[in-house]
Structure formats: C-alpha cells, structure tokens
Design a protein around this motif. Structure first.
Motif, short mmCIF file in Angstrom:
data_model
loop_
_atom_site.label_atom_id
_atom_site.label_comp_id
_atom_site.label_asym_id
_atom_site.label_seq_id
_atom_site.Cartn_x
_atom_site.Cartn_y
_atom_site.Cartn_z
N THR A 81 0.83 -1.20 0.00
CA THR A 81 0.00 0.00 0.00
C THR A 81 0.86 1.26 0.00
O THR A 81 0.58 2.23 -0.72
CB THR A 81 -0.93 0.01 1.23
OG1 THR A 81 -1.78 -1.14 1.18
CG2 THR A 81 -1.81 1.26 1.25
N ASN A 82 1.94 1.26 0.78
CA ASN A 82 2.82 2.42 0.85
C ASN A 82 3.51 2.70 -0.49
O ASN A 82 3.61 3.86 -0.91
CB ASN A 82 3.88 2.21 1.94
CG ASN A 82 3.30 2.26 3.33
OD1 ASN A 82 2.25 2.85 3.56
ND2 ASN A 82 3.96 1.63 4.29
N VAL A 83 3.97 1.64 -1.15
CA VAL A 83 4.60 1.82 -2.46
C VAL A 83 3.59 2.32 -3.48
O VAL A 83 3.86 3.21 -4.27
CB VAL A 83 5.25 0.49 -2.94
CG1 VAL A 83 5.74 0.62 -4.38
CG2 VAL A 83 6.41 0.11 -2.03
N ASN A 84 2.39 1.74 -3.44
CA ASN A 84 1.33 2.18 -4.35
C ASN A 84 1.03 3.67 -4.14
O ASN A 84 0.92 4.44 -5.10
CB ASN A 84 0.07 1.35 -4.10
CG ASN A 84 -1.14 1.89 -4.83
OD1 ASN A 84 -1.33 1.68 -6.01
ND2 ASN A 84 -1.98 2.62 -4.12
N ASN A 85 0.88 4.07 -2.87
CA ASN A 85 0.58 5.47 -2.56
C ASN A 85 1.69 6.40 -3.04
O ASN A 85 1.43 7.50 -3.54
CB ASN A 85 0.38 5.65 -1.06
CG ASN A 85 -0.91 5.02 -0.57
OD1 ASN A 85 -1.75 4.60 -1.37
ND2 ASN A 85 -1.08 4.95 0.74
N PHE A 86 2.93 5.96 -2.89
CA PHE A 86 4.07 6.76 -3.33
C PHE A 86 3.99 7.02 -4.83
O PHE A 86 4.17 8.16 -5.29
CB PHE A 86 5.36 6.03 -2.99
CG PHE A 86 6.61 6.69 -3.50
CD1 PHE A 86 7.06 7.88 -2.94
CD2 PHE A 86 7.33 6.13 -4.54
CE1 PHE A 86 8.22 8.49 -3.42
CE2 PHE A 86 8.48 6.73 -5.03
CZ PHE A 86 8.92 7.92 -4.46
N LEU A 87 3.69 5.99 -5.60
CA LEU A 87 3.59 6.15 -7.05
C LEU A 87 2.38 6.98 -7.45
O LEU A 87 2.45 7.77 -8.39
CB LEU A 87 3.54 4.77 -7.71
CG LEU A 87 4.83 3.96 -7.65
CD1 LEU A 87 4.61 2.55 -8.22
CD2 LEU A 87 5.95 4.65 -8.42
N VAL A 88 1.27 6.82 -6.72
CA VAL A 88 0.07 7.62 -7.00
C VAL A 88 0.36 9.10 -6.76
O VAL A 88 -0.04 9.96 -7.55
CB VAL A 88 -1.12 7.14 -6.15
CG1 VAL A 88 -2.28 8.13 -6.21
CG2 VAL A 88 -1.59 5.77 -6.63
N ARG A 89 1.06 9.40 -5.66
CA ARG A 89 1.40 10.80 -5.37
C ARG A 89 2.32 11.38 -6.43
O ARG A 89 2.21 12.57 -6.78
CB ARG A 89 2.06 10.91 -3.99
CG ARG A 89 1.10 10.79 -2.82
CD ARG A 89 1.75 11.27 -1.53
NE ARG A 89 2.95 10.51 -1.21
CZ ARG A 89 2.98 9.44 -0.44
NH1 ARG A 89 1.86 8.98 0.08
NH2 ARG A 89 4.11 8.81 -0.20
N LEU A 90 3.23 10.57 -6.95
CA LEU A 90 4.17 11.06 -7.95
C LEU A 90 3.49 11.49 -9.24
O LEU A 90 4.01 12.33 -9.97
CB LEU A 90 5.21 9.98 -8.28
CG LEU A 90 6.39 9.82 -7.32
CD1 LEU A 90 7.32 8.73 -7.81
CD2 LEU A 90 7.16 11.12 -7.15
#
Length: 221
Positions: A81-90
């Motif tokens: 979830t954290n990696v997914n959120n990081f990419l979504v924010r980018l």
C-alpha cells in the motif's frame, strides 16, 4: 512411509519454486527500479502506469516469499500500500472534486447506530459517536463523493455507479490490497484504518490524512 527418492523429489520441487520466485521478484524489481529512474527524469504517465502494473504483478510472488520467510502478511500488505501510494502521489494528477470518491467500510460507523448510512451517508445525524459525521463535513467542504460499503461487491458497485477518476480508499491492509489490485485503471490512494477495538468493529481513520489526500488529488477545494 515415503521413499527417500520421493522426499528428495519433493524437496527439489520446493527448492525450484523458491528459486524461481526469488529470481522473478529480483527481475521485476530491477525493471521497476530502471523505469522509476527514467520516470523521475521524464515524469511520464505511461511509465508510472507501467510501474504500478509491475508492482501488481510482483505482489503474488511477494506473498509466496513472505510465507517462506515467515513474514506477516499484514506487513507485506502495508508495504504494498505504501509503495502504491508513493507512485500515486508522484503522478501529481489533479481532478475535479466530483471526480474523486472516498470509499470506506461500514465498520467505521458506530455499531449501535440506528441510522443506516451505507445507502446514503447523508442519513448520518452527526452525533459524534463515530467519524462518519466528520467525513460528511469533508464531503461538504470539498464537494467530493463518499460511499460506505459493507464488502467488496458493494465497493465495486459504488465505483461503477459513481465512475470516479480517482479513489481514496479507507480499509484494513487486506481489503486495501485486494481493492488496489482489483482496480486497474483508476489511481487508488489507500489509507489503513485504525482498529482500537479489533478488526471490523468501530474502526477509525486519521482525518488529517484523508483531508491531505483530498487536497493532493484536487486543488484544495
């Protein structure tokens, strides 16, 4: 009693599966790393989608490896979830407030409440016994859509009915992971809920994180 050859055969099969899983994970994350470096320079949306797709592909192998290494599935799901959120924010995409859906589980409502909010969140009487009233305030403040689902089927129906271009999902690690993997074409920002009384009972959420996610997806209302 099994023969030595049978035991050896099963051991070799298990070893090959483990080796294959490790090699696959290494290859996938090598490609992810390469694409990420290119993405950082070009900020390309297609590359971002490719990264999210590769992470989705890698997750089943991570589960297998986690089981072998004795890692808690919850920790793997948190990392996913954290990696997914990081990419979504980018991606830094901006949407109209009405294009954004906040999706949350029914367990966020006070369990003894007599007013059903799964069909219509505006049925909330804002008594303060749970955070549904505060989430309604965020809905009114920013003009976003909110839906409460009692399970995966109703969550998918809410997405189909509202047709959002982005989703802020509030749930436990397991449901967030399955939801993110289930929704391929829409960016999903996952927020892990707070469970002071255990799973699926009077859960809570960090309202500040929800509001920050709304602002990141929109222009701040």
């Amino acid at each position: 009693m099994r023969s030595k050859s049978s035991v050896l055969y099963n051991f070799l099969i298990g070893f090959v599966i483990l080796l294959f899983s490790i090699i696959t994970i290494i290859l996938i994350f090598t490609v992810i790393g390469f694409l990420y470096l290119v993405y950082r320079r070009k900020n390309n949306k297609a590359l971002n989608k490719a990264l999210l797709l590769l992470i989705d592909m890698a997750y089943p192998f991570l589960e297998i490896l986690g089981d072998i290494l004795g890692l808690k599935k919850e920790k793997i799901q948190q990392s996913f979830t954290n990696v997914n959120n990081f990419l979504v924010r980018l991606r830094k995409n901006k949407y109209l407030p009405e294009e954004l859906l906040i999706l949350m589980p029914h367990c966020i409502q006070f369990n003894e409440c007599k007013f059903k909010v799964t069909n219509d969140i505006d049925n909330c009487r804002r008594c303060g016994k749970c955070q549904v009233g505060e989430l309604v305030k965020l809905k009114e403040k920013y003009g976003v859509k909110i839906a409460i689902a009692t399970g995966g089927t109703l969550a998918r129906k809410a997405v189909m009915d509202t047709k959002p271009k982005a989703i802020i999902a509030i749930a436990c690690e397991r449901d967030l992971t399955s939801g993110i993997l289930d929704v391929k074409k829409i960016p999903v920002y996952g927020i892990i809920n707070i469970r002071p009384y255990g799973p699926c009972f009077n859960t809570k959420v960090d309202l500040d994180e929800v509001e920050k996610a709304i602002i990141n997806f929109t222009n701040g209302g």
